[in-house]
Design a protein around this motif. Sequence first.
Motif, PDB file in Angstrom:
ATOM      1  N   LYS A 152      -9.051  -6.360  24.435  1.00  0.00           N
ATOM      2  CA  LYS A 152      -9.732  -7.584  24.026  1.00  0.00           C
ATOM      3  C   LYS A 152      -8.731  -8.673  23.652  1.00  0.00           C
ATOM      4  O   LYS A 152      -8.974  -9.860  23.875  1.00  0.00           O
ATOM      5  CB  LYS A 152     -10.673  -7.287  22.862  1.00  0.00           C
ATOM      6  N   VAL A 153      -7.588  -8.250  23.120  1.00  0.00           N
ATOM      7  CA  VAL A 153      -6.510  -9.210  22.844  1.00  0.00           C
ATOM      8  C   VAL A 153      -5.989  -9.787  24.168  1.00  0.00           C
ATOM      9  O   VAL A 153      -5.758 -10.994  24.290  1.00  0.00           O
ATOM     10  CB  VAL A 153      -5.371  -8.535  22.051  1.00  0.00           C
ATOM     11  N   LYS A 154      -5.833  -8.928  25.165  1.00  0.00           N
ATOM     12  CA  LYS A 154      -5.385  -9.394  26.483  1.00  0.00           C
ATOM     13  C   LYS A 154      -6.374 -10.388  27.075  1.00  0.00           C
ATOM     14  O   LYS A 154      -5.978 -11.391  27.684  1.00  0.00           O
ATOM     15  CB  LYS A 154      -5.203  -8.205  27.428  1.00  0.00           C
ATOM     16  N   TRP A 155      -7.679 -10.119  26.909  1.00  0.00           N
ATOM     17  CA  TRP A 155      -8.683 -11.047  27.434  1.00  0.00           C
ATOM     18  C   TRP A 155      -8.469 -12.449  26.851  1.00  0.00           C
ATOM     19  O   TRP A 155      -8.585 -13.448  27.551  1.00  0.00           O
ATOM     20  CB  TRP A 155     -10.092 -10.579  27.094  1.00  0.00           C
ATOM     21  N   GLU A 156      -8.151 -12.498  25.548  1.00  0.00           N
ATOM     22  CA  GLU A 156      -7.946 -13.802  24.904  1.00  0.00           C
ATOM     23  C   GLU A 156      -6.690 -14.477  25.445  1.00  0.00           C
ATOM     24  O   GLU A 156      -6.644 -15.706  25.612  1.00  0.00           O
ATOM     25  CB  GLU A 156      -7.880 -13.650  23.391  1.00  0.00           C
ATOM     26  N   LEU A 157      -5.655 -13.689  25.730  1.00  0.00           N
ATOM     27  CA  LEU A 157      -4.453 -14.263  26.329  1.00  0.00           C
ATOM     28  C   LEU A 157      -4.762 -14.846  27.707  1.00  0.00           C
ATOM     29  O   LEU A 157      -4.250 -15.923  28.061  1.00  0.00           O
ATOM     30  CB  LEU A 157      -3.354 -13.204  26.441  1.00  0.00           C
ATOM     31  N   TYR A 158      -5.599 -14.163  28.463  1.00  0.00           N
ATOM     32  CA  TYR A 158      -5.952 -14.691  29.780  1.00  0.00           C
ATOM     33  C   TYR A 158      -6.803 -15.951  29.671  1.00  0.00           C
ATOM     34  O   TYR A 158      -6.711 -16.851  30.516  1.00  0.00           O
ATOM     35  CB  TYR A 158      -6.655 -13.627  30.625  1.00  0.00           C
ATOM     36  N   THR A 159      -7.615 -16.053  28.635  1.00  0.00           N
ATOM     37  CA  THR A 159      -8.370 -17.290  28.411  1.00  0.00           C
ATOM     38  C   THR A 159      -7.416 -18.451  28.171  1.00  0.00           C
ATOM     39  O   THR A 159      -7.588 -19.552  28.715  1.00  0.00           O
ATOM     40  CB  THR A 159      -9.319 -17.126  27.217  1.00  0.00           C
ATOM     41  N   LYS A 178       1.048 -11.120  18.394  1.00  0.00           N
ATOM     42  CA  LYS A 178       1.215  -9.788  17.829  1.00  0.00           C
ATOM     43  C   LYS A 178      -0.166  -9.196  17.602  1.00  0.00           C
ATOM     44  O   LYS A 178      -0.996  -9.792  16.906  1.00  0.00           O
ATOM     45  CB  LYS A 178       1.990  -9.849  16.512  1.00  0.00           C
ATOM     46  N   SER A 179      -0.409  -8.049  18.208  1.00  0.00           N
ATOM     47  CA  SER A 179      -1.720  -7.438  18.077  1.00  0.00           C
ATOM     48  C   SER A 179      -1.936  -6.949  16.654  1.00  0.00           C
ATOM     49  O   SER A 179      -1.100  -6.214  16.112  1.00  0.00           O
ATOM     50  CB  SER A 179      -1.864  -6.257  19.041  1.00  0.00           C
ATOM     51  N   PRO A 180      -3.045  -7.320  16.021  1.00  0.00           N
ATOM     52  CA  PRO A 180      -3.328  -6.829  14.676  1.00  0.00           C
ATOM     53  C   PRO A 180      -3.765  -5.368  14.669  1.00  0.00           C
ATOM     54  O   PRO A 180      -3.911  -4.767  13.610  1.00  0.00           O
ATOM     55  CB  PRO A 180      -4.469  -7.739  14.210  1.00  0.00           C
ATOM     56  N   PHE A 181      -3.957  -4.794  15.856  1.00  0.00           N
ATOM     57  CA  PHE A 181      -4.439  -3.415  15.946  1.00  0.00           C
ATOM     58  C   PHE A 181      -3.321  -2.411  16.172  1.00  0.00           C
ATOM     59  O   PHE A 181      -3.445  -1.246  15.812  1.00  0.00           O
ATOM     60  CB  PHE A 181      -5.467  -3.307  17.075  1.00  0.00           C
ATOM     61  N   SER A 182      -2.192  -2.862  16.758  1.00  0.00           N
ATOM     62  CA  SER A 182      -1.107  -1.930  17.061  1.00  0.00           C
ATOM     63  C   SER A 182       0.257  -2.446  16.619  1.00  0.00           C
ATOM     64  O   SER A 182       1.236  -1.696  16.656  1.00  0.00           O
ATOM     65  CB  SER A 182      -1.058  -1.669  18.565  1.00  0.00           C
ATOM     66  N   ASN A 183       0.328  -3.727  16.240  1.00  0.00           N
ATOM     67  CA  ASN A 183       1.579  -4.411  15.924  1.00  0.00           C
ATOM     68  C   ASN A 183       2.493  -4.580  17.136  1.00  0.00           C
ATOM     69  O   ASN A 183       3.648  -4.985  16.987  1.00  0.00           O
ATOM     70  CB  ASN A 183       2.345  -3.687  14.793  1.00  0.00           C
TER      71      ASN A 183
END
Length: 357
Positions: free
Chosen positions: A280-287, A337-342
């Motif tokens: 879901k973090v990647k999806w936001e980067l693609y947006t 920086k992903s808040p889920f995995s750092n």
Amino acid sequence: MHSRSKLLSLAVFFVGLMGYSQSEKEVTPKSYIAYKTSKEIVIDGDGADKDWEKAAWTTPFVDIEGVEKPKYNTQVKMLWDDNYYYILAKIEEPHVWANLRQRDTIIFYNNDFEVFIDPDNDTHNYYELEINALNTAWDLFINKPYREKNTVLNDWNITGLKSAVKIDGTLNNASDIDKGWTLEIAIPWSVYKTSYFDDIVPKDKFWKVNFSRVNWQHSVIDGKYERKKDSEGKFLPEYNWVWSPMGVINMHEPEKWAYVYFSSKEIGGQDTFTIPQEEKVKWELYTLYRAQKRYFEKNKSWAKSLQSISKKNIVVDGKTLKPILENHSSGFNILVKSPFSNKTLIIKEDGKIITNE
């Protein structure tokens, strides 16, 4: 490989498929659990193996933009073993026809079924397979999506590919009504190896996958099916029906493809799969990447601040993302920086995703 505006030749495959200025519908990728089979599947187009009976169908295909319901139904089942990725497609079609018999011709000029696979989920170096009702195949390796300057290897082949078609009706007979056709495929894992000792079998892992079906309106001329033309002699546009909707008429946005999880549990067992929060973090980067592309299209330069391309806070599962935009001489990076995995996720100007531990 689809757009309503195709520029294709057998020698040159640089295609500008979609503009970034077009509107697109937000989509959420679908997912499927492919269970392991203990017995090699016989590829005969029948789909009669007992393990196929245990496997679940995907949801029915939808229009590529996710707006209209397709005229005819399409569904898929998947299995795997240590050697092959198995795909079974059931394709409803009252007029089963095909005339392309040479491998690696432009198969989507016939009604066809297509497989798209991105093993490492970075939108680069992915694979496409198209097959028509004559069981003629076209397989391709694509180094980048068509939105970037890319290279397409038309001479790449799926060595050891097995496929078979069974028609419920009669092929190329315009005088009757058919029920459709079944396509059974076995793709060797070995074709996806990147090095000699690479273990590519995705046991208890997911790959990004999507399926597409091209369906043309047709005319019958001298008893033979042909693609239908308008009053000016131009072919009418094809229908593009897909498993996981793209939001645009373009299959070549791999970040939107579905998730296929290859469970080590044998078919008949039960497993679960949830799309990881990292995705879901990647999806936001693609947006943000698409917004930056639209900015460049309009201004002929890259935005120098995120505020120029996105006005809203970005929140994923209750966590606020804090992306950073870096411009450089050849383009840009957007990192977060992903808040889920750092882990730090980076998207480059060509859309490639890099993950730094």
